[in-house]
Design a protein around this motif. Sequence first.
Motif, PDB file in Angstrom:
ATOM      1  N   ILE A   1       0.829  -1.199   0.000  1.00 56.88           N
ATOM      2  CA  ILE A   1       0.000   0.000   0.000  1.00 56.88           C
ATOM      3  C   ILE A   1       0.865   1.252   0.000  1.00 56.88           C
ATOM      4  CG2 ILE A   1      -1.620   1.355   1.402  1.00 56.88           C
ATOM      5  CD1 ILE A   1      -2.993  -1.271   2.103  1.00 56.88           C
ATOM      6  N   SER A   2       1.949   1.224   0.770  1.00 58.00           N
ATOM      7  CA  SER A   2       2.863   2.353   0.802  1.00 58.00           C
ATOM      8  C   SER A   2       3.486   2.587  -0.573  1.00 58.00           C
ATOM      9  CB  SER A   2       3.957   2.107   1.840  1.00 58.00           C
ATOM     10  OG  SER A   2       4.891   3.169   1.851  1.00 58.00           O
ATOM     11  N   ARG A   3       3.870   1.502  -1.257  1.00 60.29           N
ATOM     12  CA  ARG A   3       4.501   1.619  -2.569  1.00 60.29           C
ATOM     13  C   ARG A   3       3.544   2.174  -3.622  1.00 60.29           C
ATOM     14  NH1 ARG A   3       6.892  -3.522  -4.937  1.00 60.29           N
ATOM     15  NH2 ARG A   3       7.496  -2.002  -6.523  1.00 60.29           N
ATOM     16  N   ILE A   4       2.323   1.669  -3.624  1.00 59.68           N
ATOM     17  CA  ILE A   4       1.397   2.135  -4.659  1.00 59.68           C
ATOM     18  C   ILE A   4       0.954   3.573  -4.379  1.00 59.68           C
ATOM     19  CG2 ILE A   4      -0.875   1.389  -3.750  1.00 59.68           C
ATOM     20  CD1 ILE A   4      -1.116   0.143  -6.759  1.00 59.68           C
ATOM     21  N   SER A   5       0.885   3.950  -3.103  1.00 61.18           N
ATOM     22  CA  SER A   5       0.586   5.341  -2.762  1.00 61.18           C
ATOM     23  C   SER A   5       1.701   6.259  -3.240  1.00 61.18           C
ATOM     24  CB  SER A   5       0.402   5.489  -1.250  1.00 61.18           C
ATOM     25  OG  SER A   5      -0.711   4.758  -0.785  1.00 61.18           O
ATOM     26  N   ALA A   6       2.947   5.790  -3.111  1.00 60.24           N
ATOM     27  CA  ALA A   6       4.101   6.590  -3.540  1.00 60.24           C
ATOM     28  C   ALA A   6       4.111   6.822  -5.044  1.00 60.24           C
ATOM     29  CB  ALA A   6       5.395   5.900  -3.103  1.00 60.24           C
ATOM     30  N   GLU A   7       3.399   5.950  -5.783  1.00 55.97           N
ATOM     31  CA  GLU A   7       3.286   6.110  -7.234  1.00 55.97           C
ATOM     32  C   GLU A   7       2.170   7.073  -7.621  1.00 55.97           C
ATOM     33  OE1 GLU A   7       5.226   4.897  -9.654  1.00 55.97           O
ATOM     34  OE2 GLU A   7       6.549   4.015  -8.140  1.00 55.97           O
ATOM     35  N   GLY A   8       1.537   7.667  -6.633  1.00 51.76           N
ATOM     36  CA  GLY A   8       0.476   8.630  -6.908  1.00 51.76           C
ATOM     37  C   GLY A   8      -0.911   8.027  -7.016  1.00 51.76           C
ATOM     38  N   VAL A   9      -1.043   6.739  -6.680  1.00 50.51           N
ATOM     39  CA  VAL A   9      -2.347   6.068  -6.712  1.00 50.51           C
ATOM     40  C   VAL A   9      -3.046   6.303  -5.384  1.00 50.51           C
ATOM     41  CG1 VAL A   9      -3.542   3.863  -6.948  1.00 50.51           C
ATOM     42  CG2 VAL A   9      -1.484   4.328  -8.317  1.00 50.51           C
ATOM     43  N   GLY A  10      -4.290   6.749  -5.427  1.00 46.55           N
ATOM     44  CA  GLY A  10      -5.052   6.923  -4.205  1.00 46.55           C
ATOM     45  C   GLY A  10      -5.473   5.588  -3.624  1.00 46.55           C
ATOM     46  N   VAL A  11      -5.647   5.549  -2.317  1.00 47.29           N
ATOM     47  CA  VAL A  11      -6.124   4.342  -1.644  1.00 47.29           C
ATOM     48  C   VAL A  11      -7.248   4.746  -0.694  1.00 47.29           C
ATOM     49  CG1 VAL A  11      -5.556   2.376  -0.162  1.00 47.29           C
ATOM     50  CG2 VAL A  11      -3.830   3.267  -1.761  1.00 47.29           C
ATOM     51  N   VAL A  12      -8.360   4.056  -0.787  1.00 50.04           N
ATOM     52  CA  VAL A  12      -9.491   4.311   0.098  1.00 50.04           C
ATOM     53  C   VAL A  12      -9.982   2.974   0.648  1.00 50.04           C
ATOM     54  CG1 VAL A  12     -11.144   4.284  -1.847  1.00 50.04           C
ATOM     55  CG2 VAL A  12     -11.787   5.394   0.297  1.00 50.04           C
ATOM     56  N   LEU A  13     -10.290   2.942   1.928  1.00 51.43           N
ATOM     57  CA  LEU A  13     -10.860   1.759   2.565  1.00 51.43           C
ATOM     58  C   LEU A  13     -12.374   1.833   2.436  1.00 51.43           C
ATOM     59  CD1 LEU A  13      -8.705   1.803   5.838  1.00 51.43           C
ATOM     60  CD2 LEU A  13      -8.155   0.742   3.625  1.00 51.43           C
ATOM     61  N   VAL A  14     -12.997   0.700   2.124  1.00 51.36           N
ATOM     62  CA  VAL A  14     -14.455   0.650   1.963  1.00 51.36           C
ATOM     63  C   VAL A  14     -14.943  -0.541   2.772  1.00 51.36           C
ATOM     64  CG1 VAL A  14     -16.375   0.651   0.342  1.00 51.36           C
ATOM     65  CG2 VAL A  14     -14.173   1.573  -0.373  1.00 51.36           C
ATOM     66  N   THR A  15     -15.642  -0.295   3.859  1.00 49.16           N
ATOM     67  CA  THR A  15     -15.892  -1.331   4.853  1.00 49.16           C
ATOM     68  C   THR A  15     -17.292  -1.240   5.444  1.00 49.16           C
ATOM     69  OG1 THR A  15     -15.074  -2.209   6.989  1.00 49.16           O
ATOM     70  CG2 THR A  15     -14.860   0.156   6.632  1.00 49.16           C
ATOM     71  N   GLY A  16     -17.747  -2.341   5.987  1.00 49.28           N
ATOM     72  CA  GLY A  16     -18.967  -2.328   6.772  1.00 49.28           C
ATOM     73  C   GLY A  16     -18.723  -1.847   8.193  1.00 49.28           C
ATOM     74  N   ARG A  17     -17.466  -1.737   8.571  1.00 47.55           N
ATOM     75  CA  ARG A  17     -17.124  -1.348   9.939  1.00 47.55           C
ATOM     76  C   ARG A  17     -17.598   0.066  10.285  1.00 47.55           C
ATOM     77  NH1 ARG A  17     -11.392  -3.159  12.350  1.00 47.55           N
ATOM     78  NH2 ARG A  17     -11.368  -5.367  11.727  1.00 47.55           N
ATOM     79  N   PRO A  18     -17.858   0.303  11.568  1.00 48.80           N
ATOM     80  CA  PRO A  18     -18.131   1.667  12.027  1.00 48.80           C
ATOM     81  C   PRO A  18     -16.827   2.424  12.248  1.00 48.80           C
ATOM     82  CG  PRO A  18     -18.264   0.144  13.874  1.00 48.80           C
ATOM     83  CD  PRO A  18     -18.027  -0.698  12.649  1.00 48.80           C
ATOM     84  N   ILE A  19     -16.929   3.723  12.422  1.00 45.12           N
ATOM     85  CA  ILE A  19     -15.756   4.562  12.661  1.00 45.12           C
ATOM     86  C   ILE A  19     -14.967   4.066  13.867  1.00 45.12           C
ATOM     87  CG2 ILE A  19     -15.047   6.873  13.430  1.00 45.12           C
ATOM     88  CD1 ILE A  19     -17.226   8.026  11.616  1.00 45.12           C
ATOM     89  N   ARG A  20     -15.660   3.663  14.925  1.00 40.44           N
ATOM     90  CA  ARG A  20     -14.961   3.328  16.165  1.00 40.44           C
ATOM     91  C   ARG A  20     -14.067   2.095  16.035  1.00 40.44           C
ATOM     92  NH1 ARG A  20     -20.102   1.693  16.579  1.00 40.44           N
ATOM     93  NH2 ARG A  20     -20.458  -0.482  17.168  1.00 40.44           N
ATOM     94  N   TRP A  21     -14.210   1.311  14.972  1.00 39.87           N
ATOM     95  CA  TRP A  21     -13.390   0.122  14.776  1.00 39.87           C
ATOM     96  C   TRP A  21     -12.222   0.352  13.826  1.00 39.87           C
ATOM     97  CZ3 TRP A  21     -17.374  -4.422  13.890  1.00 39.87           C
ATOM     98  CH2 TRP A  21     -18.062  -4.673  15.081  1.00 39.87           C
TER      99      TRP A  21
END
Length: 281
Positions: A31-51
């Motif tokens: 994830i760190s490597r692909i972010s460094a290439e300028g690719v955005g990363v977003v998490l998409v989850t059923g989890r609530p904020i508190r988790w």
Amino acid sequence: MGRLPRLVATDLDGTLLRADKTVSPRTVEAISRISAEGVGVVLVTGRPIRWLGHVYEQLGQPLPTVCANGAVVYDPVTDEVLRADPLAPELLAEVVRRLRAEVPDVAFAVEVTDSREFRHETAYPLSWDRGYPDIRMLDTPAALHSVPAVKLLARAGAQDPDVFVKVVAGALAGLAEATHSSYSGLVEISAAGVTKAAGLAWYCTRHGFDAAEVVAFGDMPNDVPMLTWVGRAVAVANAHPAVLEIADDVTAGNEEDGVAAYLEALLDPGDGESGLVDPPA
């Protein structure tokens, strides 16, 4: 596998995370490597904020997150909810009424305050939420739908989740969305039109990404709307049959760092290790 996407969207449990809820060092590095290439990363989850805090800690960075199956879009850097699409109290009341009529032994809980707080009926079994702050048992049945909720959770003892979600969805047709993300018989209910796809689409519009520019990873039925919306859908090998059926690619399982393997193959296409269980169509 062609050029890099502009955005990577990934589910957490059963996909990015291992069974013990940890993120492997290999995944953090990918994830760190692909972010460094300028690719955005977003998490998409059923989890609530508190988790989410312990996930951010393991990743080493607070990534933007679509929470609660698309009902909440959260910026952890500013601790700001950018968008929330809850079930209104009157809608919650009708959903609860219909489900009590259809499933007499059903027990409910709600995610409130943009999923920072959790309220549950006495009969609702707690698992992950034991010991968390901001967890409260409801005093009266009416308290269940006294305030807006970004998610309603329904359980009715031991259930086949695929069967149970069909019962719930049938009772709520046209009124609300019903899905599941586990094998424990839990059904997750959101306002009509609220899915991971809807939350991710809102995020993409805000940041100027087209669906065709997104690669997404998932494993459970609540990921299907997102995976059918993006340009490239990738299932981990341990995914539910409904996800495997619609995926463009299948990478290794979550215990084998399948997301990392796929990202590494995007970053190093000449290395000969694709990370794929099934080749791309």
